[in-house]
Scaffold this active site. Sequence first.
Site, short mmCIF file in Angstrom:
data_model
loop_
_atom_site.label_atom_id
_atom_site.label_comp_id
_atom_site.label_asym_id
_atom_site.label_seq_id
_atom_site.Cartn_x
_atom_site.Cartn_y
_atom_site.Cartn_z
N SER A 1 71.57 59.32 110.63
CA SER A 1 71.17 57.94 110.88
C SER A 1 70.38 57.88 112.18
O SER A 1 70.52 58.73 113.05
CB SER A 1 72.45 57.11 110.96
OG SER A 1 72.26 56.03 111.81
N CYS B 1 70.77 56.20 114.67
CA CYS B 1 71.56 56.00 115.89
C CYS B 1 71.84 57.31 116.63
O CYS B 1 72.43 57.30 117.71
CB CYS B 1 72.86 55.27 115.60
SG CYS B 1 73.93 56.24 114.55
N TYR C 1 80.40 57.97 116.20
CA TYR C 1 79.72 58.18 114.91
C TYR C 1 78.43 58.99 115.13
O TYR C 1 78.16 59.96 114.41
CB TYR C 1 79.40 56.80 114.33
CG TYR C 1 78.58 56.80 113.09
CD1 TYR C 1 79.14 57.05 111.84
CD2 TYR C 1 77.21 56.49 113.14
CE1 TYR C 1 78.38 57.02 110.69
CE2 TYR C 1 76.44 56.46 111.99
CZ TYR C 1 77.02 56.72 110.78
OH TYR C 1 76.26 56.69 109.63
N LYS D 1 77.23 62.77 113.79
CA LYS D 1 75.99 63.02 113.04
C LYS D 1 75.13 64.07 113.73
O LYS D 1 74.51 64.91 113.08
CB LYS D 1 75.20 61.71 112.89
CG LYS D 1 75.86 60.72 111.96
CD LYS D 1 75.85 61.24 110.55
CE LYS D 1 76.55 60.33 109.58
NZ LYS D 1 76.65 60.90 108.24
N HIS E 1 76.33 45.56 107.85
CA HIS E 1 75.21 45.65 108.76
C HIS E 1 74.48 44.30 108.79
O HIS E 1 74.82 43.39 108.06
CB HIS E 1 74.26 46.77 108.31
CG HIS E 1 74.82 48.13 108.54
ND1 HIS E 1 75.25 48.94 107.52
CD2 HIS E 1 75.06 48.81 109.68
CE1 HIS E 1 75.71 50.08 108.03
NE2 HIS E 1 75.62 50.02 109.33
N1 LIG Z 1 73.69 52.14 105.40
C1 LIG Z 1 72.77 52.38 106.31
O1 LIG Z 1 72.12 51.48 106.86
C2 LIG Z 1 72.45 53.78 106.70
C3 LIG Z 1 71.36 53.97 107.52
C4 LIG Z 1 71.02 55.23 107.88
C5 LIG Z 1 71.76 56.28 107.43
N2 LIG Z 1 72.81 56.11 106.61
C6 LIG Z 1 73.55 57.32 106.22
O2 LIG Z 1 73.68 57.47 104.84
C7 LIG Z 1 74.94 58.05 104.54
C8 LIG Z 1 75.66 57.20 103.51
O3 LIG Z 1 75.77 55.88 104.01
P1 LIG Z 1 76.05 54.64 103.04
O4 LIG Z 1 75.49 53.46 103.70
O5 LIG Z 1 75.68 54.98 101.64
O6 LIG Z 1 77.64 54.56 103.15
P2 LIG Z 1 78.68 53.91 102.11
O7 LIG Z 1 78.00 52.89 101.26
O8 LIG Z 1 79.87 53.53 102.88
O9 LIG Z 1 79.02 55.14 101.16
C9 LIG Z 1 79.70 56.26 101.65
C10 LIG Z 1 80.33 56.97 100.49
O10 LIG Z 1 81.07 58.08 100.99
C11 LIG Z 1 82.32 58.11 100.32
N3 LIG Z 1 83.33 58.74 101.15
C12 LIG Z 1 83.72 58.37 102.39
N4 LIG Z 1 84.70 59.17 102.82
C13 LIG Z 1 84.93 60.07 101.82
C14 LIG Z 1 85.81 61.15 101.65
N5 LIG Z 1 86.68 61.50 102.60
N6 LIG Z 1 85.77 61.84 100.48
C15 LIG Z 1 84.92 61.51 99.51
N7 LIG Z 1 84.05 60.49 99.61
C16 LIG Z 1 84.05 59.79 100.75
C17 LIG Z 1 82.66 56.66 100.09
O11 LIG Z 1 83.62 56.54 99.07
P3 LIG Z 1 84.79 55.42 99.21
O12 LIG Z 1 84.05 54.12 99.44
O13 LIG Z 1 85.51 55.50 97.92
O14 LIG Z 1 85.59 55.83 100.43
C18 LIG Z 1 81.29 56.10 99.69
O15 LIG Z 1 81.05 56.29 98.32
C19 LIG Z 1 75.71 58.15 105.85
O16 LIG Z 1 75.65 59.46 106.31
C20 LIG Z 1 74.96 57.27 106.79
O17 LIG Z 1 74.95 57.77 108.08
C21 LIG Z 1 73.17 54.87 106.22
#
Ligand SMILES: NC(=O)c1ccc[n+]([C@@H]2O[C@H](COP(=O)([O-])OP(=O)(O)OC[C@H]3O[C@@H](n4cnc5c(N)ncnc54)[C@H](OP(=O)(O)O)[C@@H]3O)[C@@H](O)[C@H]2O)c1
Length: 323
Positions: free
Chosen positions: A108, A110, A137, A141, A180
Amino acid sequence: MEKTDRIFVAGHRGLVGSAIRRELERNGCSNLLLKTHAELDLMDRSSVERFFAREQPRYVFLAAAKVGGILANNDFPADFIRDNLEIQTNVIDAASRAGVERLLFLGSSCIYPKLCPQPIKEEYLLTGPLEATNRPYSIAKIAGIEMCWSYNRQHGTRFLAAMPTNLYGPGDNFDLHKSHVLPALIRKAAEAKANGERKIVVWGTGTPRRELLYSDDLAVACVFLMNLPEAKFRTLLNSEEPPLINIGTGEDLTIRDLGELVCRVIGFEGQLEFDTTKPDGTPRKLLDVSRIHALGWRAGTSLEEGIRRTYEWAKESFLLAPA
Ligand SMILES: NC(=O)c1ccc[n+]([C@@H]2O[C@H](COP(=O)([O-])OP(=O)(O)OC[C@H]3O[C@@H](n4cnc5c(N)ncnc54)[C@H](OP(=O)(O)O)[C@@H]3O)[C@@H](O)[C@H]2O)c1
């Protein structure tokens, strides 16, 4: 990637993972390995090792993580650093042992210093102090990027870290305690409209600038990177600098302008009120996307269109009241 290749999308039910899954399916990939958190806890090292040894994925998208907004990062800093370090360590290590061909680790923006020059180039990593609110966090990363780099050097793996800017889209979290800025604005405007209210309260001064990328555009970028011809992919993995690439639109706007755009899309005609007792976070965060532009990828969805699609999805998913 061949259509029949075994591809593991870790976190396929999340915002990013679900978009990557849709994009892979659009591309005709028929051999996706998908496990819910309940089926495979990525914090459980031996289960992860067994999964990789048994399933032998050829490509891995590592989009599973513990993710949240300012409030959640503030309240649960230990969970954020522990969960992310464990998930990424287990997956990266198991992928290396299983001989995975390419892995894309999602980080990310950040990870970059709070006050670094704008737009933010990949080379600014570790050149200054981080934003305090999500430092645990961010450090997890950064450790993930360092792991990809170290495994590439020591084990000859070809693991790449992609740093997307702020994302939004179908699958987003609309819980005000965890969300967010954009889903929070959509929710507040939609509820104010439904309840006939005259104003919505927005955290902070409204002056910070943010870049926002539609999740389906990110997914296109991720699949594009994993499909790069070998010669181009190799340019991203050299021993002189971390294997890191920014993904964004290259454009930003103020929170105030974003709030006004959300209200326009939703049709809420009241006022924005700024709660200046709440933290602003980083003043500006715009990624330099020249590296991915030079490879031939650009974001394709306008912010207005992306907000409209996200709002429609949230209504259809019963996360928001009908307009
Ligand atoms: N959202 C943003 O704005 C953003 C921006 C930049 C980068 N990112 C990056 O993109 C990546 C994904 O983000 P996202 O926004 O898609 O997050 P998200 O919607 O919260 O999805 C994360 C996923 O990971 C799963 N997960 C978490 N802990 C787990 C575990 N111990 N075992 C198996 N599965 C697990 C969650 O499943 P459960 O819900 O069932 O726990 C969920 O399906 C992250 O690395 C984040 O840094 C996101």
